[in-house]
Design an enzyme around this catalytic site. Structure first.
Site, PDB file in Angstrom:
ATOM      1  N   HIS A  56      -2.250 -10.449  12.059  1.00 13.14           N
ATOM      2  CA  HIS A  56      -1.581  -9.688  11.289  1.00 13.14           C
ATOM      3  C   HIS A  56      -1.333  -8.139  13.304  1.00 13.14           C
ATOM      4  CE1 HIS A  56      -1.159  -5.425   9.566  1.00 13.14           C
ATOM      5  NE2 HIS A  56      -2.298  -4.707  10.195  1.00 13.14           N
ATOM      6  N   CYS A 110      -3.295  -4.016   4.262  1.00 13.56           N
ATOM      7  CA  CYS A 110      -2.160  -4.805   4.386  1.00 13.56           C
ATOM      8  C   CYS A 110      -2.314  -6.256   4.356  1.00 13.56           C
ATOM      9  CB  CYS A 110      -2.094  -4.736   6.890  1.00 13.56           C
ATOM     10  SG  CYS A 110      -2.043  -2.521   6.513  1.00 13.56           S
ATOM     11  N   GLU A 130       0.268  -0.983  -0.050  1.00 14.10           N
ATOM     12  CA  GLU A 130       0.429   0.144   0.298  1.00 14.10           C
ATOM     13  C   GLU A 130       1.253   0.878   0.243  1.00 14.10           C
ATOM     14  OE1 GLU A 130       0.525   2.290   3.085  1.00 14.10           O
ATOM     15  OE2 GLU A 130      -1.361   1.540   3.858  1.00 14.10           O
TER      16      GLU A 130
END
Ligand SMILES: [Zn+2]
Lengths: 139, 373, 347
Positions: free
Chosen positions: C234, C112, C80
């Site tokens: 994450h 992400c 990104e």
């Protein structure tokens, strides 16, 4: 068109030598050249393309350059060093990065190639990449 | 082959000539030299300039200079061999006269660099390295000179103070040179406290980039005032990157001129010293000093004016300025002045040698002058 | 079954501590540490960007897999923080790793999460036999507004995997995705920094998607937390993954080996994947790993993997993340501003 200064073909045609450290090796005597040559000092014109990228590199010597040229104005000082690829003995004069302290280079003489931005052509032009070297992690 | 004489010469002190472009610099020295030669008649103009296109964005610069002096029909050419453009132009002119192609030729050595801000100037001067593979990554001539200096210091166990003695000596010599841009005495301490350019090289130990111009008129006939013969000229090259050479702390091109010293027995020398290491290695390459011993010989004053062999009585490029393509012109004019004992009185000498160096020893030109009575 | 044949990573050597950032922005460093549980984060050098890190990680992944780069059939990038708004990283990778030119190459974006989507697409392409080896690279050098929450976490790093049909050292058993329109974090075109919904990034966004994807996969496969040796989530900070793991019923020691955010910050696309790299650097053959990525906007991908015996012979072919974690150079906020080009200049 928005103005930029780096002519793209001048960068594009060097991608092999800039990214992969492509060198030329004489098929007659085995001498290796980076930058590549069309003809060897032995007179032979039969040159093959080889890649130095995976090789082992030693730092021969270095200097800390403070009076940099304009492309490196925001990165000064820069380290300029001579590195040698051990299997071909070819030597390259190049930039050394990720140096914590000068004493780092005195001790750790093994360096590794690392892919880096060389020049960002203003806000409009291309980003030129290339290979610099840095002290290799020891141990 | 014909004899080649120096008919006249002129030079202006190098500096930041913000009010003059290349045509004004070159035009002025050409005008002075032609007037001293007794006539505006000239068969050919050779302009030595490394940067006319880069700094002034001017091709055909030699034609523009001729136009400025209304020399509308004089053939002209620009010679570029980096910061040895002057020696190359003089050699070319020498061959033209010697072979009978022309009778009288004016060599203008001129460049402008002070228009550029320092980082831009550093970039332009880095074009003396391989632009595609060296300058691209930020490598400059100063960085390479620093590597040469480090290698030499390590090999012969010198401190940087020993190397910097060259600059101290140059400033001593320059005090007698009215054309030196830097005439203030400096000490090793001054050098050591100036800023680092590229470790170990410090600012006061480098030749400052300046604008400059000089002109030397060569002819097949001597002038009335003096008789100086350009007796020999040659170029040697080492077309390989610094790191490809067996020893980086040697000037291989100058080594090839070593036998000239015994053949012509020059006792006056003007050598390229854009960095002190070049002056030191130049002495050793030409055999004026043993390998590894030049810094000691310099410190002992072995090459000072009044000695048997005098080197850079002008103060060298260190004090006259680094005028890029014009460097060799300054060395040549000063050597002529020394032979004539005109303003630069360094004792009685009849044979002198000039040598300029292109980039990091990629080429050097040698010129040998003899004063005839 | 298809899986990973080589893994590799890259993080910059430069680090800044959250204490130093707090000093500059007038925050209480202890409160900041308590909030994010991040000690320090990586800082890309002046001459690094998402592309340069992608190249370094990719070269290491290829070295571990020991395939000829010419045997890659596709290069898929998730990021990104592309250095160019238009012009892919993937095509630069082709030339930098020495791949063939007649292959597929593309960059993708889903905050992400995109890199893990590329892993799944790569897996499907090798499972159906169309491709044999696909290079997937997660790379980000993400920016947070100076002094804002993200300044404490947004960092730089890259992870790369060669996804192969044969010669694998990690088998991917199955995967499961969960996505919805949940604007918890976004960046509009031409904005230098993203905006986010603070607390809204938690329950309805991160936790809902992570937990749903993980539960969905376990249900689909008929597995329970006991069946996994490692869980890698994450990690925008160190609090979120620990809490999500506990919501799913995993004990803390199954989370810890895959938790690196405390030492490198949030590397966005590479965040969970650098956790996976750290696990692969040490996991015993036979271990089962649950990986769950998350991307704002929002969605999660869950994958179940089994480590094979061949993982051990490949570890020594490139530096481990641990080595990179230990090789660091600290910078203060001034140098950080210079490296990240936070000082406004004309160009
Ligand atoms: Zn050969």
């Amino acid at each position: 068109m928005p103005a930029y200064t780096v002519p793209v073909p001048r960068y594009w045609r060097r991608i092999g030598t800039y990214y992969r450290l492509e060198a030329s090796r004489c098929r007659n005597c085995g001498r290796v050249y980076y930058p590549p040559r069309m003809r060897c000092v032995c007179g032979c014109k039969d040159m093959e393309k080889i890649r130095l990228l995976g090789g082992k590199f030693q730092l021969i010597d270095f200097t800390v350059l403070h009076s940099v040229s304009e492309d490196f104005e925001k990165q000064k000082p820069i380290f300029v060093g001579i590195v040698e690829e051990s299997s071909t003995n070819v030597r390259i004069i190049t930039q050394i990065v990720d140096v914590a302290d000068v004493s780092d280079l005195e001790k750790s003489r093994e360096v590794e190639p690392v892919f880096r931005v060389v020049k960002r052509d203003g806000n409009v032009g291309i980003i030129c990449y290339g290979t610099k070297f840095r002290p290799k992690i020891v141990g | 082959m014909r004899k080649v004489y120096v008919l006249s010469y002129s030079l202006m002190t190098a500096g930041r000539h913000y009010d003059k472009g290349l045509r004004e610099l070159a035009g002025k020295v050409l005008l002075d030299a032609l007037e001293r030669s007794g006539s505006y008649d000239v068969d050919m103009i050779v302009l030595a300039s490394a940067l006319s296109d880069v700094v002034e964005e001017q091709l055909l610069a030699s034609s523009i200079v001729c136009e400025y002096l209304s020399l509308e029909n004089v053939p002209n050419i620009r010679v570029e061999l980096g910061d040895a453009s002057s020696g190359a132009a003089l050699r070319y002119a020498y061959e033209l006269v010697r072979t009978g192609a022309v009778d009288k030729v004016a060599v203008i050595c001129a460049d402008k660099i002070a228009d550029l801000v320092s980082t831009r100037a550093n970039k332009v001067l880095s074009y003396l390295c391989d632009s595609t593979y060296e300058s691209y990554l930020g490598v400059t001539q100063a960085a390479q000179a620093a590597l040469m200096t480090r290698a030499y210091m390590r090999r012969f166990d010198y401190r940087y103070e020993d190397i910097a003695m060259w600059s101290v000596k140059m400033h001593e010599h320059a005090q007698n040179n009215p054309h030196a841009a830097m005439r203030r005495k400096i000490s090793v301490k001054d050098i050591m406290s100036s800023e680092v350019v590229s470790d170990p090289i410090r600012l006061f130990d480098t030749a400052v980039p300046l604008d400059g111009a000089s002109c030397i008129v060569l002819s097949s006939e001597p002038g009335r005032e003096f008789k100086i013969v350009l007796e020999y000229s040659s170029t040697a090259c080492c077309n390989a990157s610094l790191c490809m050479r067996p020893e980086i702390d040697r000037l291989y091109t100058l080594e090839r001129f070593r036998d000239l010293a015994s053949k012509f027995s020059p006792t006056l020398f003007e050598l390229c010293d854009k960095f002190s290491i070049f002056g030191i290695l130049g002495l050793e390459a030409l055999g004026l000093s043993e390998r590894g011993k030049a810094p000691r010989a310099i410190a002992e004053g072995m090459f000072d004016p009044g000695s048997k062999v005098v080197v850079n009585a002008s103060g060298g490029l260190k004090c006259m300025g680094y005028t890029v393509g014009a460097c060799g012109g300054y060395l040549t004019c000063c050597l002529i002045m020394e032979l004539l004992q005109d303003k630069l009185n360094v004792g009685e000498h009849s044979v002198g040698l000039v040598c300029d160096v292109a980039g990091i020893d990629r080429a050097s030109n040698v010129l040998i002058f003899r004063r005839e009575s | 079954m298809a899986g990973i044949s080589g893994w590799g990573c890259y993080i910059p050597r430069y680090r800044i501590t959250t204490r130093e950032i707090a000093r500059v922005w007038g925050d209480d460093p202890l409160r900041i540490r308590d909030l994010y549980l991040i000690e320090e984060k990586t800082v890309e050098s002046y001459d690094e960007d998402a592309t340069t890190m992608a190249v370094e990680a990719a070269r290491r992944a290829i070295a571990r897999s020991a395939i000829d780069p010419e045997d890659l059939d596709a290069i898929l990038v998730g990021t990104e923080s592309k250095p160019y708004a238009v012009k892919p990283i993937a095509s630069i990778l082709i030339d930098a790793v020495g791949a063939r030119y007649n292959i597929q190459a593309v960059d993708s974006e889903f905050a992400c999460k995109a890199a893990s989507d590329m892993m799944i697409l790569a897996l499907m392409s090798v499972i159906n036999g169309r491709y044999r080896n696909v290079l997937v690279v997660a790379t980000d050098a993400s920016q947070g507004e100076p002094g804002e929450h993200l300044d404490y976490s947004a960092s730089a790093g890259s992870a790369a995997f060669v996804i192969s049909r044969d010669n694998t050292c990690v088998e991917v058993e199955d995967f499961y995705s969960y996505c919805s329109d949940t604007p918890d974090f976004w960046r509009r075109e031409c904005c230098p920094y993203p905006a986010h919904g603070e607390g809204f990034t938690g329950e309805p966004a991160y936790f809902r998607h992570i937990v749903s994807a993980a539960r969905g996969l376990m249900e689909k496969m008929g597995l329970r937390p006991d069946d996994f040796d490692y869980v890698v989530l994450h990690q925008p900070n160190a609090r979120f993954p620990v809490r999500a793991a506990s919501m799913l019923g995993f004990p803390i020691d199954k989370v810890k080996p895959g938790l690196v955010v405390d030492r490198i910050g949030n590397t966005y696309n590479a965040s969970a994947l650098l956790g996976l790299v750290n696990v692969l650097d040490q996991a015993r053959p036979g271990s089962r790993i649950l990986l769950v990525t998350y991307g704002s906007g929002a969605g999660s991908n869950a994958m179940s993997m089994i480590v094979k015996d061949s993982v051990e012979e490949r570890r020594g072919r490139a530096e481990r993340l641990q080595d990179m974690l230990e090789t660091k150079i600290y910078v203060d906020y001034s140098l950080y501003s210079r490296f990240r080009k936070l000082i406004k200049m004309l160009q």
